[in-house]
Design a protein around this motif. Structure first.
Motif, PDB file in Angstrom:
ATOM      1  N   MET A  66       0.800  -1.212   0.000  1.00  0.00           N
ATOM      2  CA  MET A  66       0.000   0.000   0.000  1.00  0.00           C
ATOM      3  C   MET A  66       0.839   1.272   0.000  1.00  0.00           C
ATOM      4  O   MET A  66       0.290   2.368  -0.063  1.00  0.00           O
ATOM      5  N   PHE A  67       2.152   1.134   0.102  1.00  0.00           N
ATOM      6  CA  PHE A  67       3.000   2.323   0.012  1.00  0.00           C
ATOM      7  C   PHE A  67       3.500   2.465  -1.422  1.00  0.00           C
ATOM      8  O   PHE A  67       3.987   1.512  -2.014  1.00  0.00           O
ATOM      9  N   TYR A  68       3.372   3.670  -1.954  1.00  0.00           N
ATOM     10  CA  TYR A  68       3.798   3.922  -3.329  1.00  0.00           C
ATOM     11  C   TYR A  68       5.008   4.828  -3.333  1.00  0.00           C
ATOM     12  O   TYR A  68       5.021   5.852  -2.654  1.00  0.00           O
ATOM     13  N   ARG A  69       6.023   4.457  -4.126  1.00  0.00           N
ATOM     14  CA  ARG A  69       7.154   5.388  -4.246  1.00  0.00           C
ATOM     15  C   ARG A  69       7.116   6.160  -5.553  1.00  0.00           C
ATOM     16  O   ARG A  69       7.969   6.987  -5.825  1.00  0.00           O
ATOM     17  N   GLU A  70       6.135   5.884  -6.375  1.00  0.00           N
ATOM     18  CA  GLU A  70       5.903   6.663  -7.592  1.00  0.00           C
ATOM     19  C   GLU A  70       4.541   7.326  -7.438  1.00  0.00           C
ATOM     20  O   GLU A  70       3.669   6.802  -6.746  1.00  0.00           O
ATOM     21  N   PRO A  71       4.344   8.479  -8.124  1.00  0.00           N
ATOM     22  CA  PRO A  71       3.037   9.125  -8.021  1.00  0.00           C
ATOM     23  C   PRO A  71       1.936   8.199  -8.540  1.00  0.00           C
ATOM     24  O   PRO A  71       2.154   7.455  -9.495  1.00  0.00           O
ATOM     25  N   VAL A  72       0.799   8.224  -7.886  1.00  0.00           N
ATOM     26  CA  VAL A  72      -0.353   7.475  -8.377  1.00  0.00           C
ATOM     27  C   VAL A  72      -1.496   8.461  -8.574  1.00  0.00           C
ATOM     28  O   VAL A  72      -1.521   9.524  -7.961  1.00  0.00           O
ATOM     29  N   VAL A  73      -2.458   8.075  -9.394  1.00  0.00           N
ATOM     30  CA  VAL A  73      -3.605   8.958  -9.591  1.00  0.00           C
ATOM     31  C   VAL A  73      -4.402   9.014  -8.299  1.00  0.00           C
ATOM     32  O   VAL A  73      -4.216   8.208  -7.399  1.00  0.00           O
ATOM     33  N   LYS A  74      -5.298   9.965  -8.249  1.00  0.00           N
ATOM     34  CA  LYS A  74      -6.007  10.219  -7.004  1.00  0.00           C
ATOM     35  C   LYS A  74      -6.892   9.049  -6.580  1.00  0.00           C
ATOM     36  O   LYS A  74      -6.984   8.707  -5.407  1.00  0.00           O
ATOM     37  N   GLU A 320      -3.568   0.518  21.566  1.00  0.00           N
ATOM     38  CA  GLU A 320      -3.327   1.326  20.380  1.00  0.00           C
ATOM     39  C   GLU A 320      -3.756   0.551  19.152  1.00  0.00           C
ATOM     40  O   GLU A 320      -3.595  -0.667  19.098  1.00  0.00           O
ATOM     41  N   LEU A 321      -4.263   1.277  18.163  1.00  0.00           N
ATOM     42  CA  LEU A 321      -4.574   0.621  16.901  1.00  0.00           C
ATOM     43  C   LEU A 321      -3.382   0.768  15.972  1.00  0.00           C
ATOM     44  O   LEU A 321      -2.740   1.815  15.940  1.00  0.00           O
ATOM     45  N   PHE A 322      -3.104  -0.267  15.238  1.00  0.00           N
ATOM     46  CA  PHE A 322      -2.028  -0.217  14.259  1.00  0.00           C
ATOM     47  C   PHE A 322      -2.596  -0.599  12.913  1.00  0.00           C
ATOM     48  O   PHE A 322      -3.213  -1.647  12.767  1.00  0.00           O
ATOM     49  N   ARG A 323      -2.395   0.263  11.927  1.00  0.00           N
ATOM     50  CA  ARG A 323      -2.901  -0.038  10.595  1.00  0.00           C
ATOM     51  C   ARG A 323      -1.768  -0.603   9.751  1.00  0.00           C
ATOM     52  O   ARG A 323      -0.755   0.052   9.540  1.00  0.00           O
ATOM     53  N   SER A 324      -1.942  -1.826   9.275  1.00  0.00           N
ATOM     54  CA  SER A 324      -0.914  -2.428   8.430  1.00  0.00           C
ATOM     55  C   SER A 324      -0.952  -1.791   7.047  1.00  0.00           C
ATOM     56  O   SER A 324      -1.717  -0.852   6.811  1.00  0.00           O
ATOM     57  N   ALA A 325      -0.121  -2.287   6.136  1.00  0.00           N
ATOM     58  CA  ALA A 325       0.037  -1.560   4.870  1.00  0.00           C
ATOM     59  C   ALA A 325       0.090  -2.474   3.650  1.00  0.00           C
ATOM     60  O   ALA A 325       0.758  -2.174   2.669  1.00  0.00           O
ATOM     61  N   GLY A 326      -0.615  -3.628   3.751  1.00  0.00           N
ATOM     62  CA  GLY A 326      -0.692  -4.451   2.555  1.00  0.00           C
ATOM     63  C   GLY A 326       0.388  -5.509   2.494  1.00  0.00           C
ATOM     64  O   GLY A 326       1.319  -5.396   1.695  1.00  0.00           O
TER      65      GLY A 326
END
Ligand SMILES: Cc1cc2nc3c(=O)[nH]c(=O)nc-3n(C[C@H](O)[C@H](O)[C@H](O)COP(=O)(O)O)c2cc1C
Ligand code: SF4
Ligand code: SF4
Ligand code: FES
Lengths: 573, 239
Positions: A66-74, A320-326
């Protein structure tokens, strides 16, 4: 490239800086919310502020889908294409959306990108997708001209079954409020627990025979005892809500519809093991559940169920809540700890086990959402009454996630021990459109296939084990006679190739090679020797991999090879 | 670690201090042919390659001997058909993914375990362009077996420099710098420890690499000297 304005980033980073490295994934989420992606200067600023070496920041960004290192569209649309959605027409949904909404079709630049995604946990609403984190189900029934956010239907939990202990408050089409939960007897078990000695609670849970519902079926009381007796402070409790096994959606429904029950279970667990801090680790894609759980925690804190001196007992606990990232692998308990610590989700070697060396290397009790929901029930009924539900060796209620080619897909609560036939035919309404049953995938991607002849097997740990079927996390995906199971195998193989963390060789290499050979299986182009290759790879992954992902990555393929050798014909020399 | 532990390895009884790995215990029993790839005496063991797996009675899966610890009464078998099948298949899969031409030790294992070098037709290799971006060493990740040694010596195992980490995951994992920057733009201090521990020639001293490319000694001296004077190196020469 215009200079990036780092001012808004700097102001939010102030919040994460004191946490240091464990603030990394939350900070990256927050940074991405500002910039839409994680460009170099942003990643560098995050690393410098949190004191994480830049190469490691990059390693983390690139690990999580879920983390992008290139721009993505909205607007990114994620179309699920794992088995339940695939057979419901995910491919045509994908094509339809790409055609209707993306730039390739219209020629004009579009603000929408359509991507394929692994199981979104909306299998009972297949085909499903997610638009900017908003869940939509049954999307093939409309589309034309709709706003992309309004395509299909809003998915509400579909709850049924023979009993309703765990799902008593579900089915409202919204989250049960704290008041409603308390009015229905909620938090009485916590009150009772706080008046007991921790060891007495552990004894009660042990006596109940509760075993983990996250897949590994480890006795919960024994786990708590291990963490309670382990030397080292502080201790932690963790709720594993990373649910990502294709076909599983039970934990999502529990979080979205009855969040307080999970919290009550977690607080009791914490008190029993002597922990004052807890983490609820939620799958990154489950944005709705994340918000609901966040609100639930705030309300429970305000009502005095969480915080200092809970209900006047002198016991403190916060969460605490922790949101993972895919990353599917982060459901594996030690990979989950790594993620919370701000690292790539590489599973650790076991032993040592989490009870002694868990989160931050401290004694930790980690439990699945459904497991924790059983805890208040055990304390309110008492172990003896609880054991009257289910079978002698598999006591208690169980949630099954029924999806695929059945009339009524949904979340079914039943006592352990009902026959498979009862679930699929009596409760689920049988095979859709009067077709014949071909196969049932039991336990998800990491599971195995069952057929017609297994319909009378009773769904308990002992009976399923005898029949060679894994219970896993309670997934039952049904395929009718028209389905091409080789295409299903291909999807499963691709899932594992995409989700392997890459740490150990058998799985890093084996999931890729299994995927390649499965491609030949699916296109009827198997080469001479492919069966031998496939089984060598399968056995090596199963026998020599470091963690449960690799150890089960070949399970479905191996069971298919055994049941349907005719699917694996080596037609090329 | 106070107590000693007695166990049986390939029917040989050994007594070793508690906390000893099965690999070291086997060595003490005179069994010195357990193959290892990722293990290195001076690096943290992560149990990555699984070449060292052995069969432990009562264990559902095979156990990596480089990290698995002894326990009293354990019965260990270091070379059963199950063990051989895994070792051979790991070698065949590794060979199908990576250029092992500069890894003589792994080549020997392949012969010993009768690994078929053509076992996996149509298998996608991990191919990367050669990265020649600094005057000290060349990185050819087509030869990288992901043993993690370079990352570890660059970090807590030795240097605390943290110039390199990973990108991608699964089969696509690669050793990488921050946003793939050339080495000179990273925290790298050119200590050369990564080159020293790399077992497959994926990391190679620049001069050795140039000689292998057919350059004469004089040319090599010339090239590396002038390169060192230059501030910004090229990123991906490759040719
Ligand atoms: C690849 C992999 C993925 C997993 N995913 C989950 C998950 O999403 N949720 C979960 O509760 N357990 C998951 N597990 C199991 C956990 O490692 C752990 O056993 C579980 O959280 C313990 O809780 P329980 O005893 O209550 O089941 C996964 C295991 C593996 C190997
Ligand atoms: S089995 Fe797969 S997911 Fe697990 S550690 Fe090995 S490579 Fe990673
Ligand atoms: S570059 Fe060499 S030392 Fe580094 S991981 Fe690859 S093979 Fe190991
Ligand atoms: S040498 Fe033991 S896992 Fe690599």
């Amino acid at each position: 490239m215009p200079e990036l304005d780092l001012t808004p980033l700097r102001s939010i980073l102030a919040e994460y800086a004191p946490k240091g490295r464990p603030g990394l994934i939350p900070a990256l989420h927050a940074a991405q919310a500002i910039y839409g992606y994680l460009p170099q200067p942003v990643a560098a600023e995050v690393g410098r502020t949190l004191g994480v070496p830049l190469a490691e920041v990059y390693g983390v960004i690139d690990f999580y889908a879920m983390f992008y290192r290139e721009p993505v569209v909205k607007t990114v649309v994620h179309v699920c294409d794992d088995p339940a959605c695939a057979i419901a027409g995910a491919e045509s949904v994908y094509n339809m959306l790409t055609y209707e909404y993306s730039q390739e079709a219209s020629g004009a630049p579009s603000a929408i990108t359509v991507e394929r995604a692994p199981c979104l946990g909306l299998c009972e609403h297949a085909p499903a997708l997610m638009v900017k984190g908003i869940q939509r189900g049954k999307v093939n029934h409309n589309g034309n001209g709709h706003l992309i956010e309004e395509i299909g239907e809003k998915p509400y939990g579909i709850i049924a079954g023979d009993i309703s202990y765990l799902t008593a408050n579900c089915g409202k089409r919204r989250a049960t409020s704290l008041e409603e939960y308390v009015a229905s007897g909620g938090y009485q078990s916590l009150k009772k627990a706080l008046g007991m000695a921790p060891a007495a609670i552990i004894a009660e849970v042990k006596a109940s025979g509760l075993v983990g519902r996250g897949g590994a079926a480890f006795p919960t009381g024994l786990k708590w005892e291990g963490a309670a007796n382990a030397p080292g402070e502080p201790k932690y409790v963790v709720c594993n809500a990373d649910e990502a096994e294709p076909g599983t959606f039970k934990d999502r429904v529990l979080m979205e519809e009855d969040p307080q029950r999970i919290l009550e279970g977690l607080i009791i667990a914490a008190y029993a093991v002597g922990a004052h801090q807890g983490v609820i680790f939620i799958r990154g894609e489950y944005t709705n559940a994340f918000q609901i759980m966040g609100k639930a925690v705030a309300q429970a804190r305000q009502a005095g169920f969480i915080g200092k001196n809970i209900l006047g007992s002198g016991y403190d606990f916060d969460v605490e809540l922790f949101r993972s990232a895919g990353a599917y692998i982060c459901g594996e308990e030690t990979a989950l700890f790594e993620a919370v610590e701000g690292k790539r989700g590489f599973p650790r070697m076991k032993p040592p086990f989490p009870t002694t060396n868990g989160l931050f290397n401290k004694p930790t009790a980690i439990n699945n959402v459904e497991t924790l929901c059983n805890v208040p029930l055990i304390l309110s009924l008492g172990a003896a009454e609880y054991r009257k539900i289910g079978t002698e060796k598999s006591p208690g209620p169980k949630l099954f996630c029924l999806s695929g080619d059945v009339e009524r897909p949904g979340l079914y609560e039943v006592p352990f021990g009902i026959p498979i036939r009862h679930l699929i035919y009596d409760l689920g309404g049988g095979i859709r459109t009067g077709r014949k049953l071909q196969a049932i995938l039991f336990g998800g991607a990491a599971g195995a296939f069952a057929t017609e002849k297994d319909l009378d097997v009773r769904m308990s740990f002992e009976d399923l084990r005898a029949a060679g079927l894994p219970l896993g996390s309670g997934v039952v995906t049904v395929f009718d006679e028209t389905r091409d199971l080789r295409a299903v195998l291909l999807r499963l193989a691709r899932f594992f190739a995409e989700e392997s963390c890459g740490k150990c060789y058998p799985c890093q290499l084996g999931t890729q090679r299994q995927y390649e050979i499965t491609q030949r299986v699916a296109s009827s182009e198997m080469l001479a020797g492919d069966n031998a290759r496939l089984s060598d790879i399968a056995w090596t992954m199963t026998d020599a991999s470091l963690c449960g992902l690799g150890q089960t990555a070949a399970s479905a393929v191996m069971s298919a090879m055994k049941i349907w050798p005719e699917m694996f014909v080596e037609s090329h020399p | 670690m106070s107590d000693d532990v007695t166990l049986t390895i390939d029917d040989i009884q050994v007594t070793v201090p508690a906390g000893t790995t099965l690999l070291k215990a086997a060595e003490q029993a005179g069994i010195d042919n357990i193959p290892t790839i990722c293990y290195h005496d001076y690096c943290t063991s992560n149990g990555l390659c699984r070449m060292c797996v052995v069969e432990v009675e009562g264990s559902r899966t095979l156990v990596p001997s480089c990290v698995g610890k002894v326990s009293a009464g354990m019965k260990v078998h270091t070379r059963t058909p199950r063990v051989e099948r895994s070792r051979r298949t790991i070698l065949e899969m590794l060979n199908s993914a990576v250029d092992l031409s500069d890894a003589p030790e792994i080549q020997e294992f392949m012969t010993e375990y009768a690994a078929d070098r053509e076992r996996l037709p149509g298998a996608r290799p991990r191919e990367h362009p050669v990265l020649d971006d600094n005057p000290m060493y060349v990185r050819d990740y087509s030869k990288c077996i992901l043993c993690w040694r370079c990352v570890q010596v660059c970090a807590e195992d030795a240097q605390y420099t943290y110039a390199i980490n990973f990108s991608g995951r699964g089969f696509q994992t690669q050793i990488d710098t921050f946003f793939q920057k050339p080495m000179l733009e990273t925290t790298c201090v050119f200590c050369g420890q990564c080159v020293a521990v790399c077992p497959t020639g994926a990391l190679k001293p620049k001069r050795q690499w140039l000689l292998e490319q057919g350059a004469s000694i004089d040319e090599v001296m010339d090239m590396t000297r002038s390169e060192r004077r230059r501030k910004k190196p090229r990123i991906e020469a490759g040719e």
